[in-house]
Design a protein around this motif. Structure first.
Motif, short mmCIF file in Angstrom:
data_model
loop_
_atom_site.label_atom_id
_atom_site.label_comp_id
_atom_site.label_asym_id
_atom_site.label_seq_id
_atom_site.Cartn_x
_atom_site.Cartn_y
_atom_site.Cartn_z
N ASP A 166 -6.68 -11.94 -7.64
CA ASP A 166 -5.53 -12.18 -8.52
C ASP A 166 -4.31 -11.38 -8.08
N VAL A 167 -4.54 -10.17 -7.61
CA VAL A 167 -3.45 -9.25 -7.25
C VAL A 167 -3.76 -8.62 -5.89
N ALA A 168 -2.74 -8.52 -5.04
CA ALA A 168 -2.89 -7.86 -3.74
C ALA A 168 -1.90 -6.70 -3.65
N LEU A 169 -2.41 -5.52 -3.36
CA LEU A 169 -1.59 -4.34 -3.09
C LEU A 169 -1.52 -4.21 -1.58
N LEU A 170 -0.38 -4.60 -1.00
CA LEU A 170 -0.28 -4.76 0.45
C LEU A 170 0.69 -3.74 1.05
N PRO A 171 0.30 -3.06 2.13
CA PRO A 171 1.24 -2.20 2.84
C PRO A 171 2.27 -3.04 3.56
N VAL A 172 3.53 -2.60 3.51
CA VAL A 172 4.60 -3.37 4.15
C VAL A 172 5.44 -2.52 5.10
N GLY A 173 5.10 -1.25 5.24
CA GLY A 173 5.87 -0.36 6.10
C GLY A 173 5.04 0.84 6.48
N GLY A 180 2.85 1.40 14.52
CA GLY A 180 1.93 1.13 15.61
C GLY A 180 1.04 -0.06 15.30
N ASP A 181 0.07 -0.27 16.16
CA ASP A 181 -0.89 -1.34 15.93
C ASP A 181 -1.68 -1.05 14.65
N GLY A 182 -2.22 -2.09 14.06
CA GLY A 182 -3.05 -1.92 12.88
C GLY A 182 -2.27 -1.67 11.62
N HIS A 183 -1.04 -2.18 11.55
CA HIS A 183 -0.22 -2.05 10.36
C HIS A 183 0.38 -3.41 10.01
N LEU A 184 0.79 -3.54 8.77
CA LEU A 184 1.56 -4.69 8.32
C LEU A 184 3.02 -4.29 8.14
N ASP A 185 3.92 -5.02 8.80
CA ASP A 185 5.33 -4.92 8.46
C ASP A 185 5.63 -6.02 7.46
N PRO A 186 6.86 -6.14 6.97
CA PRO A 186 7.12 -7.16 5.95
C PRO A 186 6.73 -8.57 6.36
N PRO A 219 17.02 4.39 9.70
CA PRO A 219 16.74 4.62 8.28
C PRO A 219 16.40 3.34 7.53
N HIS A 220 16.82 2.16 8.05
CA HIS A 220 16.48 0.92 7.36
C HIS A 220 14.98 0.70 7.30
N GLU A 221 14.23 1.30 8.24
CA GLU A 221 12.78 1.16 8.21
C GLU A 221 12.17 1.91 7.02
N PHE A 222 12.92 2.84 6.47
CA PHE A 222 12.48 3.55 5.26
C PHE A 222 12.83 2.75 4.01
N HIS A 223 14.07 2.25 3.94
CA HIS A 223 14.57 1.66 2.71
C HIS A 223 14.23 0.18 2.56
N ALA A 224 14.21 -0.56 3.67
CA ALA A 224 14.27 -2.01 3.59
C ALA A 224 12.95 -2.75 3.41
N PRO A 225 11.79 -2.22 3.79
CA PRO A 225 10.59 -3.07 3.81
C PRO A 225 10.25 -3.75 2.50
N GLY A 226 10.45 -3.10 1.36
CA GLY A 226 10.10 -3.73 0.09
C GLY A 226 10.93 -4.98 -0.16
N ASP A 227 12.24 -4.88 -0.02
CA ASP A 227 13.11 -6.03 -0.24
C ASP A 227 12.86 -7.11 0.81
N THR A 241 3.84 -14.47 -7.09
CA THR A 241 4.86 -13.64 -7.72
C THR A 241 4.77 -12.23 -7.16
N VAL A 242 5.86 -11.76 -6.56
CA VAL A 242 5.90 -10.42 -5.97
C VAL A 242 6.62 -9.47 -6.92
N HIS A 243 6.00 -8.35 -7.20
CA HIS A 243 6.58 -7.32 -8.07
C HIS A 243 6.90 -6.10 -7.20
N ARG A 244 8.18 -5.89 -6.91
CA ARG A 244 8.56 -4.69 -6.15
C ARG A 244 8.83 -3.58 -7.16
N LEU A 245 7.86 -2.68 -7.25
CA LEU A 245 7.93 -1.60 -8.24
C LEU A 245 8.72 -0.42 -7.70
#
Length: 257
Positions: A166-173, A180-186, A219-227, A241-245
């Protein structure tokens, strides 16, 4: 009963489901080696109270022994199989009830069933130590089915291994200017979302920690991934439905069965 999710920054979330309190990768530090917390207040002491805490892998920003030491006596702690051998500090946390898990293992905590699933990520305790343990994600089933991905890259069998959620908590940055390898970007996280097709998603693992002295470097790699994840998810998984908390913000979801 609604399911509640609070994002405390980085990969640390609090989940309340079926009257069970759960924490993911607890990290309660202002500074960790070369990283400092740049956004979001530290979770208050009340946020450390949980029935069970999940640790996805051995990296110190996910398995942080001083933070785990602050958990209340009797807290269940689920860690990758082999973690106590690789991280001796875990063996000193005698006030916690530790369970080692590998992909496919299940355990019950109250009314929750927690299943470990694979993750595509380095399982070593870096920068030291030759011992490895599997990097994990977790599927938490109660009123809702919630997938906490930990740290992972995309892999072919992700949707099959995770199953319906029902819900996915996904890393985006991450915590630095380069992933590096083994990560999810947006973009890869949006692709994961399209494969998993949950009802809702919450982006995590960004916008909290950053290397000391590197504020001016990408610095955009810090601020931007959620949006950016919100934008790409709308294109690739429009039914989700994505909830950016914000840090410390709580989401309440009614789950129909």
């Amino acid at each position: 009963m609604p399911v509640e999710i609070t994002w405390w920054g980085h990969a640390t979330c609090a989940l309340r489901d079926s009257d069970v309190r759960l924490l993911t990768d607890p990290l309660f530090a202002r500074r960790l080696a070369h990283l400092r917390r740049r956004r979001g207040a530290l979770p208050p002491p009340t946020a450390r109270h949980a029935d069970v805490a999940l640790v996805s892998h051995l990296h110190a920003d996910h398995l942080h022994v001083p933070s785990l030491a602050r958990l209340a006596p009797g807290t269940r702690l689920l860690v990758p199989r082999g973690a106590p051998r690789a991280v001796p500090g875990l063996r000193r946390l005698a006030h916690l009830r530790l369970t080692e898990m590998a992909p496919g293992d299940e355990t019950e905590v109250g009314a929750l069933t927690i299943r470990a699933v694979p993750a595509l990520h380095d399982g070593r305790r870096l920068p030291l130590g030759r011992h490895r343990a599997p990097a994990l994600g977790f599927v938490v089933q109660g009123e809702a089915r919630t997938y906490f991905a930990g740290d992972t890259g995309l892999f072919d069998s992700m949707a099959e291994e995770v199953g319906r959620v029902d819900v996915a908590l996904l890393p985006v940055g991450g915590w630095g200017p380069y992933l590096g390898d083994g990560h999810l970007d947006p973009g890869r996280a949006a692709e994961a979302l399209a494969r998993l097709a949950p009802r809702a998603a919450v982006p995590v693992h960004y916008g909290t920690y950053w290397p000391i002295g590197m504020d001016a470097i990408r610095p955009h790699e810090f601020h931007a991934p959620g949006d950016e994840f919100v934008r790409l998810a709308a294109e690739r998984a429009p039914g989700v439905t994505v909830h950016r908390l914000g840090h410390g913000e709580k989401l309440r979801l009614e789950v129909a069965r």
